[in-house]
Design an enzyme around this catalytic site. Structure first.
Site, PDB file in Angstrom:
ATOM      1  N   SER A 102       0.789  -1.235   0.000  1.00 47.32           N
ATOM      2  CA  SER A 102       0.000   0.000   0.000  1.00 47.32           C
ATOM      3  C   SER A 102       0.816   1.277   0.000  1.00 47.32           C
ATOM      4  CB  SER A 102      -0.963   0.003   1.185  1.00 47.32           C
ATOM      5  OG  SER A 102      -2.049  -0.846   0.916  1.00 47.32           O
ATOM      6  N   ASN A 200      -9.329  -0.535  -0.302  1.00 45.76           N
ATOM      7  CA  ASN A 200      -8.479  -0.522  -1.487  1.00 45.76           C
ATOM      8  C   ASN A 200      -9.235  -0.084  -2.738  1.00 45.76           C
ATOM      9  OD1 ASN A 200      -5.785  -1.653  -0.574  1.00 45.76           O
ATOM     10  ND2 ASN A 200      -7.163  -3.225   0.210  1.00 45.76           N
ATOM     11  N   GLY A 339       2.627  -0.857   3.990  1.00 47.22           N
ATOM     12  CA  GLY A 339       1.843  -1.719   3.121  1.00 47.22           C
ATOM     13  C   GLY A 339       2.075  -3.193   3.367  1.00 47.22           C
TER      14      GLY A 339
END
Length: 385
Positions: A102, A200, A339
């Site tokens: 991420s 997401n 992430g």
């Protein structure tokens, strides 16, 4: 809904199933640190707290841990612990490439905000302005969601990741529209702008907006506007079908419910796309976040928007537009993202006075306490001035 085990939110309140493997099951030995710059005489006589932190992460069950710490003068020290390949016992490559999950979102947010500065995107315009009719159904309505809400995770859009299995993540190719379609089978979580919830789906839509506005693939825009601009030589957006990691890297693993570690290094990262597909190194991520805070990527007005945050639940963290702030134990905050994607977890960021640190491990912790231990090493690195 299946809990996320990939490219999920840093310090997420949504945790993953599974348990951490015991250190004995990992059966790895701690490797020595490597320094790019020589330590001072006083530093050489005391334990290195960053190295100790990485050693602890390996004892907790991570096959490998890597870190790079950068000072305001740009000089860096790199660290490794564990082994890079459980099958062969190979060493961890210093500053090796990892799937950065991420952290990709911050790169996407930078591109969106550059386009805002160029007058091509408006933060408070609706998603429908750029992707007419795409977001509809079950309370999801692109006419009522703004670009800002996508970047800040206040859109209320549902998550798609919980509907994709690990094997699909590893082996199946997804088009971005496939990911949106999966998400829109679920009801909206809340009315846009009323709450914060990590999804997401927000960044897949942001990536589609970039492509619609520029007429170019998202990967090309990130490469041109950010990667090549900063000279990030070890950072890239894998091409469709590219399951490999180009440069020296530790292998990634997933902890199975039995406690077994199964390798997940070569995967199809398309399930992440604009939310989590990119590959980088700890040192490149340090350079990226430092340059971002220094104003090398965005005009002052857009950087200020990026740093305008909302609370992330009760975690003490705050989320801006693709950028998070976390408190330091020594006072102040650092800015970054972090992430997860199957096989790898990264945490790190930079301070306003030019310090940066990034830590990567080669399996995703099974619970929030495991991720917090990774973040503790980042805190240690940034506070030991």
């Amino acid at each position: 809904m299946r809990e996320q085990i990939w490219h999920g939110p840093p310090t997420s309140v949504k945790r993953r199933r599974g348990v951490l493997a015991a250190a004995a099951a990992v059966a790895v030995a701690v490797m020595a640190t490597g320094a790019l710059v020589p330590p001072t005489a006083s530093a050489a006589t005391r334990p290195d707290t960053v190295q100790q932190g990485l050693n602890g992460l390996v004892r907790d069950g991570r096959p490998a841990a890597l870190a790079t710490v950068q000072g305001p003068d740009g000089r860096s020290r790199t660290y490794t612990a564990g082994v890079g390949d459980l099958a062969t016992g190979a060493k961890v490559p210093r500053d090796g490439q990892v799937r950065m999950g991420s952290n990709t979102k911050t790169f996407v947010a930078v591109v969106v905000l550059q386009l805002v500065g160029e007058g091509k995107i408006a933060l408070d315009a609706s998603v429908d302005t750029y992707l007419p009719g795409l977001v509809r159904g079950k309370g999801n309505d692109g006419r009522r969601i703004t670009v800002r809400q996508l970047l800040q995770h206040t859109s209320g859009l549902p998550e798609y990741g919980g509907h994709i299995s690990d094997d699909e993540i590893a082996h199946r190719y997804f088009e971005p529209r496939d990911l949106v379609d999966i998400a829109l089978k679920e009801k909206a979580e809340f009315r846009p702008g009323t709450k914060w919830s990590y999804s997401n789906t927000n960044y897949v839509l942001a990536g589609l907006i970039v492509q619609k506005v520029t007429g170019r693939p998202l990967a090309e825009e990130i490469d041109r506007r950010v990667v090549r601009h900063l000279g990030l030589r070890h950072t890239y957006f894998p091409a469709p079908g590219d399951r490999t990691i180009r440069e020296p890297h530790p292998k990634g693993y997933r902890v199975m419910p039995t406690g077994e570690l199964r390798e997940y290094t070569e995967i199809d990262p398309s399930a992440g796309w604009a939310a989590g597909q990119m590959i980088s190194t700890d040192s490149d991520l340090n350079r990226f976040f430092t340059a971002l805070l220094d104003g090398d990527l965005l005009p002052a007005a857009q950087l200020a928007q990026m740093r305008t945050t909302v609370p992330v639940g009760d975690t003490g963290a705050h989320y801006g537009l693709g950028l998070m702030s976390r408190k330091l134990s020594c006072g102040g905050v650092y800015w970054g993202h972090g992430g997860d994607i199957v096989g790898y977890e990264t945490r790190g960021g930079a301070t306003d006075d030019g310090y940066a640190a990034n830590v990567s491990v080669t399996s995703i912790p099974a619970d929030i306490s495991g991720t917090r231990r990774v973040e503790t090493v980042v805190d240690t690195a940034l506070c030991r001035r």
